[in-house]
Design an enzyme around this catalytic site. Sequence first.
Site, PDB file in Angstrom:
ATOM      1  N   ALA A  63       3.974   3.613   9.624  1.00 24.10           N
ATOM      2  CA  ALA A  63       3.991   2.420  10.462  1.00 24.10           C
ATOM      3  C   ALA A  63       4.655   2.807  11.781  1.00 24.10           C
ATOM      4  O   ALA A  63       5.454   3.750  11.837  1.00 24.10           O
ATOM      5  CB  ALA A  63       4.782   1.319   9.765  1.00 24.10           C
ATOM      6  N   GLY A 108       3.868   4.540   5.728  1.00 24.19           N
ATOM      7  CA  GLY A 108       2.677   3.706   5.613  1.00 24.19           C
ATOM      8  C   GLY A 108       1.389   4.516   5.537  1.00 24.19           C
ATOM      9  O   GLY A 108       0.407   4.071   4.942  1.00 24.19           O
ATOM     10  N   GLU A 111       1.027   5.500   2.074  1.00 31.06           N
ATOM     11  CA  GLU A 111       0.732   4.278   1.299  1.00 31.06           C
ATOM     12  C   GLU A 111      -0.735   3.874   1.430  1.00 31.06           C
ATOM     13  O   GLU A 111      -1.344   3.422   0.459  1.00 31.06           O
ATOM     14  CB  GLU A 111       1.666   3.151   1.754  1.00 31.06           C
ATOM     15  CG  GLU A 111       3.116   3.464   1.408  1.00 31.06           C
ATOM     16  CD  GLU A 111       4.089   2.440   1.951  1.00 31.06           C
ATOM     17  OE1 GLU A 111       4.338   2.442   3.175  1.00 31.06           O
ATOM     18  OE2 GLU A 111       4.592   1.623   1.165  1.00 31.06           O
ATOM     19  N   GLU A 131      10.906   6.533   4.266  1.00 32.97           N
ATOM     20  CA  GLU A 131      11.451   5.305   4.849  1.00 32.97           C
ATOM     21  C   GLU A 131      12.956   5.129   4.675  1.00 32.97           C
ATOM     22  O   GLU A 131      13.625   4.572   5.545  1.00 32.97           O
ATOM     23  CB  GLU A 131      10.742   4.071   4.254  1.00 32.97           C
ATOM     24  CG  GLU A 131       9.337   3.842   4.801  1.00 32.97           C
ATOM     25  CD  GLU A 131       8.252   4.504   3.974  1.00 32.97           C
ATOM     26  OE1 GLU A 131       8.561   5.457   3.231  1.00 32.97           O
ATOM     27  OE2 GLU A 131       7.097   4.074   4.074  1.00 32.97           O
TER      28      GLU A 131
HETATM   29  N1  CAA Z   1       5.868   5.597  14.744  1.00 29.78           N
HETATM   30  C1  CAA Z   1       5.827   5.637  16.078  1.00 29.78           C
HETATM   31  N2  CAA Z   1       5.635   6.803  16.750  1.00 29.78           N
HETATM   32  C2  CAA Z   1       5.512   7.923  16.054  1.00 29.78           C
HETATM   33  C3  CAA Z   1       5.559   7.932  14.652  1.00 29.78           C
HETATM   34  C4  CAA Z   1       5.733   6.705  13.984  1.00 29.78           C
HETATM   35  N3  CAA Z   1       5.727   6.591  12.644  1.00 29.78           N
HETATM   36  N4  CAA Z   1       5.412   9.214  14.230  1.00 29.78           N
HETATM   37  C5  CAA Z   1       5.283   9.961  15.319  1.00 29.78           C
HETATM   38  N5  CAA Z   1       5.343   9.191  16.434  1.00 29.78           N
HETATM   39  C6  CAA Z   1       5.258   9.612  17.826  1.00 29.78           C
HETATM   40  C7  CAA Z   1       6.533  10.280  18.287  1.00 29.78           C
HETATM   41  O1  CAA Z   1       7.492   9.309  18.653  1.00 29.78           O
HETATM   42  C8  CAA Z   1       6.027  11.088  19.460  1.00 29.78           C
HETATM   43  O2  CAA Z   1       5.872  10.258  20.568  1.00 29.78           O
HETATM   44  P1  CAA Z   1       6.327  10.765  22.041  1.00 29.78           P
HETATM   45  O3  CAA Z   1       5.457  11.953  22.319  1.00 29.78           O
HETATM   46  O4  CAA Z   1       6.037   9.597  22.896  1.00 29.78           O
HETATM   47  O5  CAA Z   1       7.773  11.144  21.928  1.00 29.78           O
HETATM   48  C9  CAA Z   1       4.632  11.511  19.005  1.00 29.78           C
HETATM   49  O6  CAA Z   1       4.259  10.602  17.978  1.00 29.78           O
HETATM   50  C10 CAA Z   1       4.589  12.915  18.439  1.00 29.78           C
HETATM   51  O7  CAA Z   1       5.573  12.987  17.401  1.00 29.78           O
HETATM   52  P2  CAA Z   1       6.683  14.142  17.330  1.00 29.78           P
HETATM   53  O8  CAA Z   1       6.999  14.665  18.706  1.00 29.78           O
HETATM   54  O9  CAA Z   1       7.820  13.618  16.516  1.00 29.78           O
HETATM   55  O10 CAA Z   1       5.866  15.273  16.540  1.00 29.78           O
HETATM   56  P3  CAA Z   1       6.469  16.415  15.605  1.00 29.78           P
HETATM   57  O11 CAA Z   1       5.314  17.296  15.294  1.00 29.78           O
HETATM   58  O12 CAA Z   1       7.684  17.002  16.214  1.00 29.78           O
HETATM   59  O13 CAA Z   1       6.944  15.660  14.282  1.00 29.78           O
HETATM   60  C11 CAA Z   1       6.695  14.141  12.413  1.00 29.78           C
HETATM   61  C12 CAA Z   1       5.990  15.077  13.432  1.00 29.78           C
HETATM   62  C13 CAA Z   1       7.538  14.966  11.451  1.00 29.78           C
HETATM   63  C14 CAA Z   1       5.579  13.419  11.659  1.00 29.78           C
HETATM   64  C15 CAA Z   1       7.580  13.127  13.169  1.00 29.78           C
HETATM   65  O14 CAA Z   1       6.804  12.544  14.228  1.00 29.78           O
HETATM   66  C16 CAA Z   1       8.086  12.009  12.297  1.00 29.78           C
HETATM   67  O15 CAA Z   1       9.006  12.202  11.542  1.00 29.78           O
HETATM   68  N6  CAA Z   1       7.478  10.799  12.431  1.00 29.78           N
HETATM   69  C17 CAA Z   1       7.924   9.624  11.694  1.00 29.78           C
HETATM   70  C18 CAA Z   1       7.489   9.668  10.242  1.00 29.78           C
HETATM   71  C19 CAA Z   1       8.049   8.481   9.487  1.00 29.78           C
HETATM   72  O16 CAA Z   1       9.231   8.312   9.331  1.00 29.78           O
HETATM   73  N7  CAA Z   1       7.117   7.619   8.986  1.00 29.78           N
HETATM   74  C20 CAA Z   1       7.507   6.433   8.252  1.00 29.78           C
HETATM   75  C21 CAA Z   1       7.558   5.264   9.173  1.00 29.78           C
HETATM   76  S1  CAA Z   1       8.247   3.831   8.405  1.00 29.78           S
HETATM   77  C22 CAA Z   1       6.984   3.134   7.554  1.00 29.78           C
HETATM   78  O17 CAA Z   1       5.889   3.669   7.479  1.00 29.78           O
HETATM   79  C23 CAA Z   1       7.312   1.809   6.928  1.00 29.78           C
HETATM   80  C24 CAA Z   1       6.328   1.357   5.927  1.00 29.78           C
HETATM   81  O18 CAA Z   1       6.377   1.712   4.771  1.00 29.78           O
HETATM   82  C25 CAA Z   1       5.309   0.413   6.259  1.00 29.78           C
END
Ligand code: CAA
Length: 257
Positions: A63, A108, A111, A131
């Site tokens: 998400a 998400g 999921e 999460e």
């Molecule tokens: N939401 C919003 N933006 C996201 C995102 C997310 N889930 N995942 C990645 N992005 C964005 C980053 O902010 C970044 O944006 P900018 O270039 O503007 O800074 C862009 O995508 C590229 O990401 P990274 O620079 O972080 O890429 P990376 O290769 O270094 O890392 C990653 C990749 C390990 C997937 C890292 O992006 C990450 O940890 N993302 C979040 C993953 C996460 O925690 N997901 C769970 C979300 S909570 C959820 O899903 C709740 C639910 O159950 C409904």
Amino acid sequence: MSDTLLQDVTDGIAVLTVNRPEALNAMNVALLQALDAALAALEGSDVRAAILTGTGKAFVAGADIAAMAEMSVADAQAFSVLGHRVARRLEEASFPTLAAVNGFALGGGCELALACDFIYASEKAKLGLPEVGLGVLPGWGGTQRLPRRVGVGHARELIFSGRVIDAAEAQRIGLVNAVFAPDALLDAARATAREIAAKGPCAVRATKRLLLEGPEQALTEANAAEVRAFGKLFGTADQREGMKAFLEKRAPRFEGR
Ligand code: CAA
């Protein structure tokens, strides 16, 4: 169809591609609504299998955290309801749904993959429910579908630790059915979708429902539902065609009725 969700339907196989690579295909409300509408529109069409995948290095990285950061309790619950609705559409679709996990399937994203009937993954895939590391929990069905897919022990370990696993580990625990070279993933998914699409649509649809509802029922009730569904298929043109084609030693031409 929106720019952030691409759709291709060829020979009864739909491929839905989440296309927001600059945010690793993170799902916001608009994207969830687009996926919801696309899946709804496929119901009643002649689509016989659907593949969900992503553009670039992510399937769906979760998400959208930026969109969630300032949500109120009520906003978060509404967002969770929407995510659940989309997951349910994948799960209850009248045709099999297959997740082709090309990269990150986190939170998400994992999921949504879990809501599909089964998952194929690229060797580059990374899956997990991280999460709790954000101070929240899997809100689109992960706490319920992961244990049903991989067993409660693995699910508890992954959800409590928030650990992200690679494709080989995901296959080992039964989260992913099969792993492919990145370039081969979509072709493999399409090949399986074609196999499914060639089978009797009424039979596949009925089977999907039994597989979905059975685990919620007592065994005697689930078996009785199978008996009813088996009998009901003998009222379809698909059954007559399938058996006639076998006896005439030719390929069946199913019409889905
Ligand atoms: N939401 C919003 N933006 C996201 C995102 C997310 N889930 N995942 C990645 N992005 C964005 C980053 O902010 C970044 O944006 P900018 O270039 O503007 O800074 C862009 O995508 C590229 O990401 P990274 O620079 O972080 O890429 P990376 O290769 O270094 O890392 C990653 C990749 C390990 C997937 C890292 O992006 C990450 O940890 N993302 C979040 C993953 C996460 O925690 N997901 C769970 C979300 S909570 C959820 O899903 C709740 C639910 O159950 C409904």
